[in-house]
Scaffold this active site. Structure first.
Site, mmCIF file in Angstrom:
data_model
loop_
_atom_site.group_PDB
_atom_site.id
_atom_site.type_symbol
_atom_site.label_atom_id
_atom_site.label_comp_id
_atom_site.label_asym_id
_atom_site.label_seq_id
_atom_site.Cartn_x
_atom_site.Cartn_y
_atom_site.Cartn_z
ATOM 1 N N ASN A 182 -2.342 -4.252 2.626
ATOM 2 C CA ASN A 182 -1.404 -4.830 3.577
ATOM 3 C C ASN A 182 -0.049 -4.157 3.359
ATOM 4 O OD1 ASN A 182 -0.151 -6.151 1.360
ATOM 5 N ND2 ASN A 182 -1.417 -7.968 1.636
ATOM 6 N N ASP B 129 -9.913 -11.516 3.507
ATOM 7 C CA ASP B 129 -11.336 -11.463 3.136
ATOM 8 C C ASP B 129 -12.206 -11.190 4.355
ATOM 9 O OD1 ASP B 129 -10.537 -12.071 0.579
ATOM 10 O OD2 ASP B 129 -11.099 -14.184 0.688
ATOM 11 N N LYS C 272 2.806 -5.215 2.095
ATOM 12 C CA LYS C 272 3.383 -5.456 0.769
ATOM 13 C C LYS C 272 2.701 -4.587 -0.283
ATOM 14 C CE LYS C 272 4.270 -9.301 -2.475
ATOM 15 N NZ LYS C 272 3.395 -8.951 -3.593
ATOM 16 N N GLU C 273 1.385 -4.525 -0.230
ATOM 17 C CA GLU C 273 0.642 -3.713 -1.196
ATOM 18 C C GLU C 273 0.933 -2.232 -1.021
ATOM 19 O OE1 GLU C 273 -3.089 -6.878 -1.421
ATOM 20 O OE2 GLU C 273 -3.135 -5.174 -0.046
#
Length: 307
Positions: free
Chosen positions: A181, A254, A183-184
């Protein structure tokens, strides 16, 4: 991991400390972590094969019981005497979460556990159409294990799909699909850039850096309210989020990785994979709590969207 819930009512403060006293009404244990990905894979009509390390403890017993109740295979799970099963217990009163208690350790597997895990992985690989790395920075997936697992899958021409976390973000070289995502992506690359709707150049430069470092075939970035982005070779696809009544974003990632993995196993192109995963991720956000996607509803929405 096990997601444990304690529901109750809080009507007074404790005389021992300035905290509420919760009178328990009910408790529940649910499958969490990679097991929730397995539930989504199962809900979509495929057979998940779980491979992980859990503790030889009460949490491990609860996890195995839950897997049995959901008809999920557990033959790829290694039980360890040296580490506990990850259990996240949430205390809720009047619908509000008051506290979360995490029982876990995050150290890397020892030599014996790592050897057992790779042996179980090898056995499952003979039955696999795609490998999903569901990373939670809990120590099971070290850089050495990641490298070895991807190499063994590549030897068998089995695609690999990654849902990364910060610690081993750059360990997944030569995977098939990589799904961070925003942020990652920022944390994993240690880059600062704006939102994709205002700083597209900065965002795409980060994706280029990622592709140069890991050489994945497909990059799929979830962008929250901005939708998803996918790139395969030089083809870039931006898809807006679908307008929905958002109840709970828990578990959306998920669902996205589950749909993406099955699309990769079926050899679908990145644009279609991103579009279907974007639909599924939005659908589960309309549900309260972590729930698997509903296959029939996903099919109906995909047909309406012309997919």
């Amino acid at each position: 991991m096990v997601d444990a819930y304690v529901w109750g009512r809080a009507t007074r403060l404790s005389p021992e400390a300035p905290v509420p006293v919760v009178h328990v009404a009910r408790t529940e244990n649910r499958l969490g972590g990679a097991a929730n990905v397995a539930l989504n894979v199962q809900a979509l009509g495929a057979t998940p094969l779980l491979c992980a390390v859990i503790g030889n403890d009460t949490g491990g017993d609860q996890l195995l019981q839950l897997l049995h109740e959901h008809d999920l295979p557990a033959d790829g799970l290694i039980r360890s005497e040296a580490r506990p099963t990850t259990v996240k217990q949430r205390i809720l009163a009047q619908g509000q979460q008051l506290l979360r208690i995490d029982s876990e350790i995050e150290t890397d597997l020892n030599h014996e556990e790592a050897a057992q895990l790779l042996a179980a992985y090898d056995d499952l690989l003979t039955r696999a159409d795609v490998v999903v790395f569901e990373d939670y920075d809990k120590g099971v997936l070290s850089e050495a294990i990641i490298t070895e697992c991807i190499a063994r899958a590549r030897q068998r021409n089995i695609p690999t799909v990654v849902d990364p976390k910060k610690k081993n973000f750059l360990a997944y070289r030569h995977c098939t699909l990589f799904k961070p995502n925003l942020k990652e992506l920022r944390e994993g690359l240690k880059l600062e850039f704006g939102e994709p709707n205002t700083d597209r150049a900065g965002f795409e430069a980060a994706v280029t850096r990622l592709r140069e470092t890991l050489t994945p075939e497909i990059v799929l970035v979830t962008l929250s309210e901005y939708g998803v982005f996918a790139q395969q070779e030089e083809v870039k696809t931006y898809l807006p989020a679908h307008l929905r009544t958002i109840s709970d974003v828990s578990g959306a990632g998920d669902t996205v990785i589950s749909i993406a993995a099955l699309c990769v196993a079926l050899g679908q192109p990145a644009a279609f994979t991103a579009a279907l995963a974007n639909l599924g991720g939005g659908l589960v956000c309309e549900q309260v709590g972590v729930v698997p996607v509903e296959k029939q509803r996903l099919l109906e929405e995909a047909q309406e969207a012309g997919l």
